[in-house]
Design an enzyme around this catalytic site. Structure first.
Site, PDB file in Angstrom:
ATOM      1  N   CYS A 167      25.039  21.689   7.923  1.00 54.56           N
ATOM      2  CA  CYS A 167      24.561  22.817   8.732  1.00 54.56           C
ATOM      3  C   CYS A 167      25.653  23.324   9.682  1.00 54.56           C
ATOM      4  O   CYS A 167      26.399  22.528  10.245  1.00 54.56           O
ATOM      5  CB  CYS A 167      23.326  22.416   9.537  1.00 54.56           C
ATOM      6  SG  CYS A 167      21.922  21.954   8.503  1.00 54.56           S
ATOM      7  N   CYS A 220      22.035  26.159   6.147  1.00 48.96           N
ATOM      8  CA  CYS A 220      21.270  26.011   7.385  1.00 48.96           C
ATOM      9  C   CYS A 220      22.131  26.303   8.608  1.00 48.96           C
ATOM     10  O   CYS A 220      23.332  26.060   8.604  1.00 48.96           O
ATOM     11  CB  CYS A 220      20.693  24.587   7.463  1.00 48.96           C
ATOM     12  SG  CYS A 220      21.819  23.312   6.875  1.00 48.96           S
TER      13      CYS A 220
END
Ligand code: AVW
Length: 257
Positions: free
Chosen positions: A81, A162
């Site tokens: 992420c 993400c």
């Protein structure tokens, strides 16, 4: 005698190439696991078996993207992420950068992408053989084994994207966001706005390029295709700046663009 020789030679070559493909992929797998640690759930032999299952015994134009679903599920990796980097028409510079810098991760820097980057493979109808030459190429047919793999791997990578996500696009060409690219046709469509916060375009330009984030029409299309919940940003990044960051690791990633 010539026929027998040719058949023997053919079989030998077939065996040799599949043997070396397996060796290449298993070696890459072990190297990756050694260098990146933490992914001990991965079993290189199992991954190889799932890989072959996708295309062995099938015609070289008859391997759809979903044939790779079991391979994709056999590889376990946490999404990186806020560090995921997509690209289109910038393959060389993007990988020259991520090779030196772990602040960004492309699909080819994940285990799945690393295993197959740059390789060619295919099977044959009703045969257990694996070939690495004379396979249908990217443009020969839609359902060729290599193209289908990259489509499915890209879809999965994008679906897992993400936090703050970036994409390096080529500011020296007419259409940095090209509807026929994998980035436009597969990845953007698989972004999940419930786990992703923003998309930042890094528009790589050369000295003398006149393109700007605002003037490029294809980037408007990109913006329009994004879920409005996602924040969109675009930055011009001179190619020379990236080169400097590649050769000078003491410069912080945050100062590269
Ligand atoms: P690309 P994408 N014939 O630079 O957005 C042969 O256009 O598509 O970027 N090979 C091809 C063809 C073709 N017509 N089209 C694509 N390729 C191969 C995975 C070729 O090896 C990553 F996550 C070329 O260098 C990126 O975000 C490569 O695909 C995204 O997909 C990339 O073509 C880059 O795909």
């Amino acid at each position: 005698a010539t026929v027998i020789l040719a058949v023997t030679l053919g079989l030998t070559l077939g065996t040799t190439s599949s043997g070396s493909l397996k060796e290449t992929i298993i070696n890459r797998c072990n190297t990756y696991l050694k260098d990146n640690g933490a992914t001990s759930q991965n079993d290189c032999e199992k991954i190889w078996d799932s890989f072959t299952q996708a295309f062995v015994g099938k015609d070289t134009c008859d391997v759809p993207p979903d044939a790779y679903d079991s391979l994709i599920h056999s590889v376990s990796q946490e999404p990186a992420c806020n560090r995921m980097l997509f690209w289109s028409k910038t393959k060389e510079i993007v990988h020259a950068f991520t090779e030196k810098r772990s602040c960004y991760v492309t699909l080819e820097d994940t285990l799945l992408g690393f295993l197959l980057d740059g390789l060619t493979w295919c099977g044959k109808n009703e045969s257990q053989e694996i070939f690495t030459t004379e396979c249908s190429s990217w443009s020969d047919c839609v359902n060729n084994p290599v193209r289908s793999f990259w489509i499915q791997a890209s879809a999965a990578f994008a679906a897992s994207a993400c936090g703050d996500v970036s994409v390096m696009l080529n500011g020296a060409i007419d259409m940095p966001f090209n509807p026929t690219s994998i980035f436009a046709s597969v990845e953007v469509k698989n972004f999940n706005s419930s786990i992703m916060k923003s998309l930042t375009v890094l528009l790589v330009t050369k000295e003398g390029d006149v393109k700007t984030c605002e003037s490029d029409a294809s980037l408007k299309d990109l913006q329009n295709q994004l879920d409005p919940k996602l924040k969109y940003q675009c930055k011009i990044v001179p190619q020379s700046t990236i080169q400097t960051c590649i050769s000078q690791p003491q410069i912080a990633c945050d100062d590269c663009w």
